[in-house]
Design a protein around this motif. Structure first.
Motif, short mmCIF file in Angstrom:
data_model
loop_
_atom_site.label_atom_id
_atom_site.label_comp_id
_atom_site.label_asym_id
_atom_site.label_seq_id
_atom_site.Cartn_x
_atom_site.Cartn_y
_atom_site.Cartn_z
N ASN A 4 0.00 0.83 2.35
CA ASN A 4 1.25 1.95 2.03
C ASN A 4 0.48 2.82 1.57
O ASN A 4 -0.45 3.47 1.66
CB ASN A 4 2.18 1.05 0.44
CG ASN A 4 3.38 -0.05 0.83
OD1 ASN A 4 3.71 0.28 1.42
ND2 ASN A 4 2.74 -0.51 -0.12
N SER A 5 1.45 4.34 1.62
CA SER A 5 0.85 5.80 1.68
C SER A 5 -0.33 5.56 0.49
O SER A 5 -0.85 5.91 0.80
CB SER A 5 1.89 6.62 1.74
OG SER A 5 2.64 6.19 0.71
N TRP A 6 0.03 4.93 -0.82
CA TRP A 6 -0.31 4.85 -1.90
C TRP A 6 -1.95 4.31 -1.66
O TRP A 6 -2.74 5.22 -2.31
CB TRP A 6 0.09 4.66 -2.96
CG TRP A 6 0.02 3.05 -3.11
CD1 TRP A 6 1.49 2.38 -3.33
CD2 TRP A 6 -0.67 2.03 -4.41
NE1 TRP A 6 1.38 1.28 -3.22
CE2 TRP A 6 0.42 1.08 -3.90
CE3 TRP A 6 -1.84 2.77 -4.10
CZ2 TRP A 6 -0.83 -0.06 -4.56
CZ3 TRP A 6 -2.67 1.09 -4.33
CH2 TRP A 6 -2.40 -0.19 -5.52
N HIS A 7 -1.99 3.13 -1.10
CA HIS A 7 -2.99 2.62 -0.38
C HIS A 7 -4.57 4.22 0.08
O HIS A 7 -5.36 4.00 0.03
CB HIS A 7 -3.23 1.43 -0.18
CG HIS A 7 -2.15 0.73 -0.62
ND1 HIS A 7 -1.35 0.02 0.33
CD2 HIS A 7 -3.01 -0.16 -1.35
CE1 HIS A 7 -0.61 -0.67 -0.73
NE2 HIS A 7 -1.86 -1.86 -1.56
N ARG A 8 -3.67 4.73 0.46
CA ARG A 8 -4.22 6.22 2.37
C ARG A 8 -4.87 6.47 0.87
O ARG A 8 -6.08 6.95 0.58
CB ARG A 8 -3.50 5.95 2.90
CG ARG A 8 -3.26 5.44 3.82
CD ARG A 8 -2.27 5.55 5.11
NE ARG A 8 -1.97 4.61 5.69
CZ ARG A 8 -1.96 4.62 7.24
NH1 ARG A 8 -1.76 6.19 7.85
NH2 ARG A 8 -1.38 3.84 7.55
N ARG A 9 -4.20 7.30 -0.02
CA ARG A 9 -4.07 8.38 -0.63
C ARG A 9 -5.90 6.94 -2.03
O ARG A 9 -6.44 8.86 -1.64
CB ARG A 9 -2.84 8.67 -2.06
CG ARG A 9 -2.00 9.63 -1.67
CD ARG A 9 -1.11 10.14 -2.00
NE ARG A 9 -0.44 9.18 -3.22
CZ ARG A 9 0.51 9.08 -2.46
NH1 ARG A 9 0.71 9.29 -1.17
NH2 ARG A 9 1.27 7.61 -3.49
#
Length: 62
Positions: A4-9
Motif C-alpha cells: 500500500n501507499s503507506w508502506h512506501r511512505r
C-alpha cells in the motif's frame, strides 16, 4: 499482503535515516530484517500467574 501507499511512505521515512554509504545502509537493512524475523515474529513467552499472597490475622484496631 498487498503493498500500500503507506508502506512506501514508511519506507521513505526509514530510508532517509540510513547512512549515505551503500554498504553501511545494506548492513543496517539486513540487521533490521533479522530483527523483524527473529524478535518481532517470535512467540510471546508464557508467563506464570503472579503468586497470591494471603494475609492471616493482620492488623486489628483496638
Amino acid at each position: 499482503m498487498k503493498e500500500n501507499s503507506w508502506h512506501r511512505r514508511h519506507a521513505i521515512q526509514l530510508a532517509s535515516q540510513l547512512p549515505e554509504g551503500n554498504e553501511d545502509a545494506m548492513i543496517i537493512l539486513r540487521l533490521m530484517a533479522r530483527l523483524v524475523t527473529d524478535f518481532l515474529d517470535a512467540p510471546e513467552p508464557t508467563q506464570k500467574p503472579a503468586p497470591v499472597v494471603v494475609l492471616i490475622g493482620g492488623n486489628e484496631c483496638a
